[in-house]
Design a protein around this motif. Structure first.
Motif, PDB file in Angstrom:
ATOM      1  N   ALA A  62       0.845  -1.193   0.000  1.00  0.00           N
ATOM      2  CA  ALA A  62       0.000   0.000   0.000  1.00  0.00           C
ATOM      3  C   ALA A  62       0.879   1.241   0.000  1.00  0.00           C
ATOM      4  O   ALA A  62       1.778   1.376   0.842  1.00  0.00           O
ATOM      5  CB  ALA A  62      -0.913  -0.001   1.218  1.00  0.00           C
ATOM      6  N   LEU A  63       0.630   2.123  -0.960  1.00  0.00           N
ATOM      7  CA  LEU A  63       1.261   3.441  -0.956  1.00  0.00           C
ATOM      8  C   LEU A  63       0.190   4.398  -0.455  1.00  0.00           C
ATOM      9  O   LEU A  63      -0.837   4.557  -1.106  1.00  0.00           O
ATOM     10  CB  LEU A  63       1.674   3.853  -2.378  1.00  0.00           C
ATOM     11  CG  LEU A  63       2.416   2.831  -3.227  1.00  0.00           C
ATOM     12  CD1 LEU A  63       2.560   3.330  -4.664  1.00  0.00           C
ATOM     13  CD2 LEU A  63       3.784   2.552  -2.628  1.00  0.00           C
ATOM     14  N   LEU A  64       0.405   4.973   0.702  1.00  0.00           N
ATOM     15  CA  LEU A  64      -0.658   5.797   1.292  1.00  0.00           C
ATOM     16  C   LEU A  64      -0.245   7.258   1.272  1.00  0.00           C
ATOM     17  O   LEU A  64       0.641   7.677   2.019  1.00  0.00           O
ATOM     18  CB  LEU A  64      -0.974   5.318   2.707  1.00  0.00           C
ATOM     19  CG  LEU A  64      -1.397   3.840   2.777  1.00  0.00           C
ATOM     20  CD1 LEU A  64      -1.624   3.399   4.224  1.00  0.00           C
ATOM     21  CD2 LEU A  64      -2.642   3.585   1.941  1.00  0.00           C
ATOM     22  N   ASP A  65      -0.877   8.018   0.384  1.00  0.00           N
ATOM     23  CA  ASP A  65      -0.488   9.404   0.138  1.00  0.00           C
ATOM     24  C   ASP A  65      -1.256  10.336   1.066  1.00  0.00           C
ATOM     25  O   ASP A  65      -2.430  10.605   0.843  1.00  0.00           O
ATOM     26  CB  ASP A  65      -0.753   9.746  -1.332  1.00  0.00           C
ATOM     27  CG  ASP A  65      -0.172  11.095  -1.714  1.00  0.00           C
ATOM     28  OD1 ASP A  65       0.489  11.723  -0.861  1.00  0.00           O
ATOM     29  OD2 ASP A  65      -0.387  11.512  -2.869  1.00  0.00           O
ATOM     30  N   GLU A  66      -0.586  10.817   2.076  1.00  0.00           N
ATOM     31  CA  GLU A  66      -1.183  11.744   3.048  1.00  0.00           C
ATOM     32  C   GLU A  66      -2.563  11.289   3.512  1.00  0.00           C
ATOM     33  O   GLU A  66      -3.520  12.070   3.526  1.00  0.00           O
ATOM     34  CB  GLU A  66      -1.239  13.157   2.457  1.00  0.00           C
ATOM     35  CG  GLU A  66       0.151  13.637   2.142  1.00  0.00           C
ATOM     36  CD  GLU A  66       0.261  15.154   2.072  1.00  0.00           C
ATOM     37  OE1 GLU A  66      -0.591  15.841   2.669  1.00  0.00           O
ATOM     38  OE2 GLU A  66       1.209  15.630   1.450  1.00  0.00           O
ATOM     39  N   THR A  67      -2.627  10.016   3.857  1.00  0.00           N
ATOM     40  CA  THR A  67      -3.876   9.473   4.368  1.00  0.00           C
ATOM     41  C   THR A  67      -4.280  10.173   5.666  1.00  0.00           C
ATOM     42  O   THR A  67      -5.452  10.178   6.035  1.00  0.00           O
ATOM     43  CB  THR A  67      -3.703   7.957   4.582  1.00  0.00           C
ATOM     44  OG1 THR A  67      -3.507   7.373   3.289  1.00  0.00           O
ATOM     45  CG2 THR A  67      -4.903   7.303   5.223  1.00  0.00           C
ATOM     46  N   ASP A  68      -3.326  10.801   6.335  1.00  0.00           N
ATOM     47  CA  ASP A  68      -3.625  11.457   7.609  1.00  0.00           C
ATOM     48  C   ASP A  68      -4.152  12.874   7.445  1.00  0.00           C
ATOM     49  O   ASP A  68      -4.693  13.447   8.394  1.00  0.00           O
ATOM     50  CB  ASP A  68      -2.382  11.466   8.500  1.00  0.00           C
ATOM     51  CG  ASP A  68      -1.162  12.048   7.787  1.00  0.00           C
ATOM     52  OD1 ASP A  68      -1.166  12.066   6.533  1.00  0.00           O
ATOM     53  OD2 ASP A  68      -0.213  12.461   8.457  1.00  0.00           O
ATOM     54  N   SER A  69      -4.039  13.452   6.232  1.00  0.00           N
ATOM     55  CA  SER A  69      -4.439  14.859   6.122  1.00  0.00           C
ATOM     56  C   SER A  69      -5.956  14.995   6.249  1.00  0.00           C
ATOM     57  O   SER A  69      -6.715  14.157   5.759  1.00  0.00           O
ATOM     58  CB  SER A  69      -3.955  15.458   4.801  1.00  0.00           C
ATOM     59  OG  SER A  69      -4.623  14.866   3.716  1.00  0.00           O
TER      60      SER A  69
END
Lengths: 492, 247
Positions: free
Chosen positions: B167-174
C-alpha cells in the motif's frame, strides 16, 4: 472485363424481369417487392399487398400527395446528406437485405459486440440475417418454454389486443380509424407524412378499460414482427384506468441496409391510464470514419387525453449515424403527467438531435424531463426540448434536467431548451450541466483494478443512472453493457 | 517486495523525481517525509502508473516483475494499492458496485474466479464494520457528499476489501481529526502489518506515525531521498523541520 454471356435460361429470364421493372411499372401483385422508387403506384402496391380497405388506401394516398408538397426539416443541428427518395425500395426489398449463408460473412466487429452482450449463437444469426435462422431461433425461444402460447393465452384472457398494425386495420378498423393519425397528424412533419404513405408494418396494442397488462409487451415476442424495420408504425391505446409497459428495440446492433428509418409511434392514454414506453435503439451507427449507418428520423408522440393519465418515455439511444427524435407528450387531460428519460450516446462521427416536447394544455399537468447526453470522438449530441404551457392551463409544473458528458475534445454537446409559458401560475425549472470525464476519475478507477474501458463504462453508467433505473429490469442490464460497448476506443 | 533504482520521472516535461532509490521488503513499513514540492505525491502516482507521469530513467521491480511495464490496472491486480490524498467522487456509482467490479477485475487478471454478490457483501461488510462505517455509506455513490474524514476512512475500507500486497498511502492522515486518525491508523495496522505485506506512508507529519510505527523513515527532497533512518528521524524532523535538509 467483358460482358459474360448469360447461358442459363433461368438467369436470362430473371434478368429480363429485372429490366422490365426498371423501365416501367408492371404491377404484378404476386411479386414480393415493389420496384425502386416512390410514386402513387408504390403506395397502391403496398396497400394492395396488405389487403387494406379503401379508407386506408385513401389515407395513404392523401399522405403521399401531402408529402410531395413538403420539405425535409432543416432546423435540427444535424448535417444530413441529401436523400434520394427515388433511389430506395419501399416494400420488402429483397436486394436491400442480402441473405447470408453463415455468421462467417458477418462483419467481425458486429460479432464481437454480440459476444460482449452475451447473445446466443442462434439469436446472433437472426440479428445478422443469416438464411433460415429466423425460424430456428423463434422455435428455440418459443417451443422450448412455450412462451408464445402462454403469452398469447394470458393476453387473451386479459382482453389485451396485441397485433401487427396490418392485422388491426383489417380486424379492428373502428379503433384504428378513430386513433390513427390523431396523435401525429399526417401533416405533422415530412418524415411522418412519408411514413403515413408507405408504412410497411408495425404494432397495434389496445388495453381495455381497467386492465393492467399482465406482462411487458415487446415486439420481440410477436413472431410476425419480421421485416417491419424501415417505416414502422405503432399505435398503442390505453383505455380508462389501464396500464401497459411496452419495450421497443434491441440492444444488439441489427444489420440492416435500409439507410432511412422513419417510424411513427402514437400513444393514447385515456382517463387514469398509464403507458410506459421504453426504447433501446442500437441501429448500425456507421464505421469509425463515419461511413454508412442508419438515418433514424422518428416521430413519437403521446396523447394524455384523459384526466390523471400518465405517459413515460424512456430511451437509450446509442445507434444510428443520425438521430432525429423527440418523443413528446400532449397533456390534454387535467392532472395528467408526462415523463421523458433519455440517454443518448454519440461516438465517432454520429450525430444526434433528440429531446422532447411537453405540451401542457390541461390544468395541473406535470412533466419531468431528464436527459443525459454522452458525446465522444468527433460526434455531436444536441438536446432540444420544448415546454409549452397553454393560457388555460392553471397550476402546471415542469422540471427539466439536461446533463452532458464529454469524452475527449473533438466532440460537441448542445442544449437547446424552448420554454413558452402563457399562464403565470406555471412553475418551470430547468437545470443544465456539462462536464467531462476527469482524468482523476479514470485513474482512480484504474488504480482500483479496472481497465480503462471498464472505467469509462462504469463512470458513464453512473452518469446515466437516473435514466437507466427507469428501464424494466431485462432492458436495464443490457443497456448498461451497451453504453460501455458504444464508447469503446473513445478514450486514450 | 519493491525495489526502486535511480528513478527519474517528469510531469508535463518538468523533472520531478531525480534519481530516487528505495528498497522495501515484505513485512516492513516505510515512511517518506519531506517538504511541499519534494515529489512525494509524484512518487505515488508514478509507481501506480498514472498516465502523464513519464519515467525517463531508472526502474522499479515489484514482486519480481518490471512494475513500469504494467498498466495502472495491472499494477493494481499485481497487488499495488494507492491510497489517494484526495479521493475522487464518482456520481451514480455505489461503493459496493465500484469495489465489486474492481475486485473482480483484479481477480480476473490474476486468473481467479469472480466473487459472487453475496460473498463480496460479506467481505465488504466486515471491512466497513472494522472501520466504523455503516452499510448505508457502502451503498452511497463513491465519495459523493462524504466529509474529508469519511473519504479517508473509505480509502481504508477499499484497501481492506482489495487486500493488496503493497500500500502506498499518500497523506492518508491529512484532514483527519484525532479520533479519525486513530481509526485510520489502526486500520492500516490491522490490514497491512503482516509478514507478507508492506506499506509506504507518504506524509508531512509525525502524528500518523504515533499510530503506525514505521521501521524506516526517509526524507525526500528535490526528487531524491536525502536521508534515511529509523523512527527517531521522524521525531527529529518534527522538531527541526526540513530547512536544513532541502538545501
Amino acid at each position: 472485363m467483358t460482358d459474360t454471356p448469360i447461358k442459363d435460361q433461368a438467369a436470362r429470364d430473371a434478368a429480363a424481369k429485372v429490366a422490365e421493372y426498371e423501365h416501367g411499372w408492371s404491377a404484378d401483385i404476386e411479386t414480393d417487392f415493389a420496384p425502386k422508387g416512390l410514386t402513387e403506384d408504390t403506395v397502391r402496391f403496398i396497400s394492395a399487398k396488405k389487403n387494406e380497405p379503401d379508407w386506408m388506401l385513401d389515407w395513404r394516398l392523401k399522405a403521399f400527395r401531402l408529402w410531395q408538397t413538403m420539405d425535409a426539416p432543416d432546423w435540427a443541428k444535424l448535417n444530413v446528406p441529401p436523400i434520394d427518395y427515388q433511389d430506395a425500395y419501399y416494400y420488402a426489398a429483397p436486394k436491400a437485405k442480402k441473405k447470408l449463408e453463415s455468421l462467417d460473412e458477418v462483419d467481425p466487429e458486429i460479432l464481437k459486440v454480440y459476444e460482449k452482450l452475451g447473445i446466443p449463437i442462434e439469436e446472433q444469426k437472426v440479428l445478422a440475417g443469416v438464411e433460415g435462422a429466423r425460424k430456428v431461433a423463434v422455435d428455440a425461444v418459443f417451443d422450448s418454454v412455450s412462451v408464445a402460447t402462454t403469452f398469447r393465452e394470458e393476453l387473451k384472457k386479459a382482453g389485451v389486443i396485441f397485433l401487427s398494425i396490418s392485422e388491426a386495420i383489417r380486424e379492428y378498423p373502428d379503433l384504428v380509424k378513430k386513433w390513427l393519425g390523431r396523435v401525429v397528424p399526417v401533416r405533422d412533419n415530412y418524415f411522418a407524412a412519408l411514413n403515413c404513405a408507405v408504412f410497411s408494418d408495425g404494432t397495434f396494442v389496445y388495453i381495455p378499460e381497467g386492465v393492467r397488462c399482465p406482462m411487458e409487451l415487446s415486439t420481440y415476442f410477436r413472431i410476425n414482427a419480421e421485416n417491419t424495420g424501415q417505416f414502422e408504425r405503432t399505435l398503442i391505446i390505453a383505455d380508462k384506468g389501464s396500464y401497459v409497459s411496452y419495450l421497443e428495440g434491441c440492444t444488439a446492433p441489427m444489420r440492416d441496409e435500409n439507410q432511412l428509418h422513419a417510424a411513427v409511434v402514437e400513444l393514447v392514454a385515456l382517463d387514469d391510464a398509464e403507458i410506459k414506453y421504453s426504447t433501446v435503439q442500437n441501429w448500425y451507427p456507421g464505421d469509425a470514419q463515419g461511413k454508412g449507418g442508419i438515418y433514424n428520423f422518428v416521430t413519437k408522440r403521446a396523447l394524455c387525453q384523459g384526466a390523471r393519465s400518465k405517459v413515460s418515455w424512456t430511451q437509450v439511444e446509442t445507434g444510428s449515424a443520425i438521430t432525429w427524435k423527440y418523443p413528446s407528450c400532449v397533456l390534454n387531460g387535467d392532472d395528467s403527467v408526462g415523463e421523458f428519460y433519455s440517454v443518448a450516446v454519440t461516438n465517432n462521427y454520429q450525430q444526434a438531435d433528440t429531446g422532447t416536447k411537453m405540451i401542457h394544455n390541461g390544468k395541473r399537468t406535470r412533466s419531468t424531463i431528464v436527459s443525459k447526453g454522452i458525446s465522444a470522438g468527433h460526434s455531436s449530441g444536441t438536446y432540444r426540448g420544448l415546454v409549452r404551457v397553454a393560457p388555460q392551463a392553471e397550476g402546471v409544473r415542469n422540471f427539466t434536467q439536461c446533463d452532458s458528458l464529454l469524452l475527449g475534445d473533438q466532440c460537441g454537446a448542445h442544449t437547446v431548451p424552448y420554454i413558452e409559458v402563457k399562464n403565470p401560475s406555471a412553475q418551470i425549472e430547468h437545470e443544465a450541466t456539462t462536464s467531462k470525464i476527469s482524468d482523476d476519475q479514470l485513474f482512480y478507477a484504474m488504480q482500483r483494478g479496472l481497465a480503462q474501458e471498464e472505467a469509462v463504462a462504469l463512470i458513464v453508467n453512473g452518469f446515466a443512472k437516473e435514466v437507466l433505473q427507469q428501464l424494466p429490469m431485462e432492458f436495464a442490464v443490457e443497456a448498461q453493457k451497451l453504453l460501455g460497448i458504444s464508447l469503446e476506443g473513445s478514450v486514450g | 517486495m519493491l525495489s526502486i533504482s535511480n528513478l527519474h520521472a517528469t510531469v508535463a516535461d518538468k523533472p520531478i523525481l531525480k534519481g530516487l532509490s528505495l528498497t522495501i521488503n515484505a513485512g516492513e513499513i516505510h515512511a517518506i517525509m519531506g517538504p511541499n514540492g519534494a515529489g512525494k505525491s509524484t512518487l505515488g502516482y508514478t509507481l501506480a502508473g498514472r498516465p502523464g507521469y513519464q519515467v525517463t530513467a531508472g526502474g522499479a521491480q515489484f514482486d519480481g516483475q518490471d512494475l513500469l511495464a504494467l498498466d495502472a490496472h495491472e499494477r493494481a491486480a499485481a497487488g499495488l494499492f494507492l491510497g489517494f490524498q484526495y479521493p475522487v467522487e464518482i456520481p451514480g456509482v455505489s461503493n459496493v458496485q465500484f469495489l465489486r467490479e474492481s475486485l473482480n477485475a483484479q481477480r480476473k487478471l490474476r486468473g481467479e474466479p469472480p466473487l459472487s454478490g453475496a460473498d463480496f457483501l460479506k467481505v465488504a461488510r466486515a471491512q466497513a464494520d472494522a472501520m466504523g462505517m455503516d452499510l448505508d455509506m457502502l451503498k452511497r455513490p463513491v465519495n459523493v457528499g462524504f466529509s474529508g474524514g469519511e473519504k479517508k476512512r473509505n480509502e481504508m475500507v477499499q484497501m481492506g476489501i482489495l487486500n493488496p500486497k503493497l500500500a502506498l498511502l499518500d497523506e492518508t492522515d491529512s484532514g483527519l481529526d484525532i479520533d479519525a486518525l486513530r481509526i485510520v491508523g489502526e486500520g492500516i495496522n490491522r490490514i497491512m502489518r503482516k509478514p507478507d505485506k508492506a506499506v509506504l506512508l507518504i506524509t508531512h507529519y509525525q502524528r500518523l506515525l504515533d499510530y503506525v510505527q514505521p521501521d524506516f523513515v526517509h526524507v525526500l527532497a528535490d526528487g531524491k531521498i536525502v536521508r534515511s533512518g529509523g523512527p527517531e528521524l521522524a521525531l527529529e524532523l518534527e522538531r527541526d523541520g526540513y530547512k536544513d535538509l532541502a538545501a
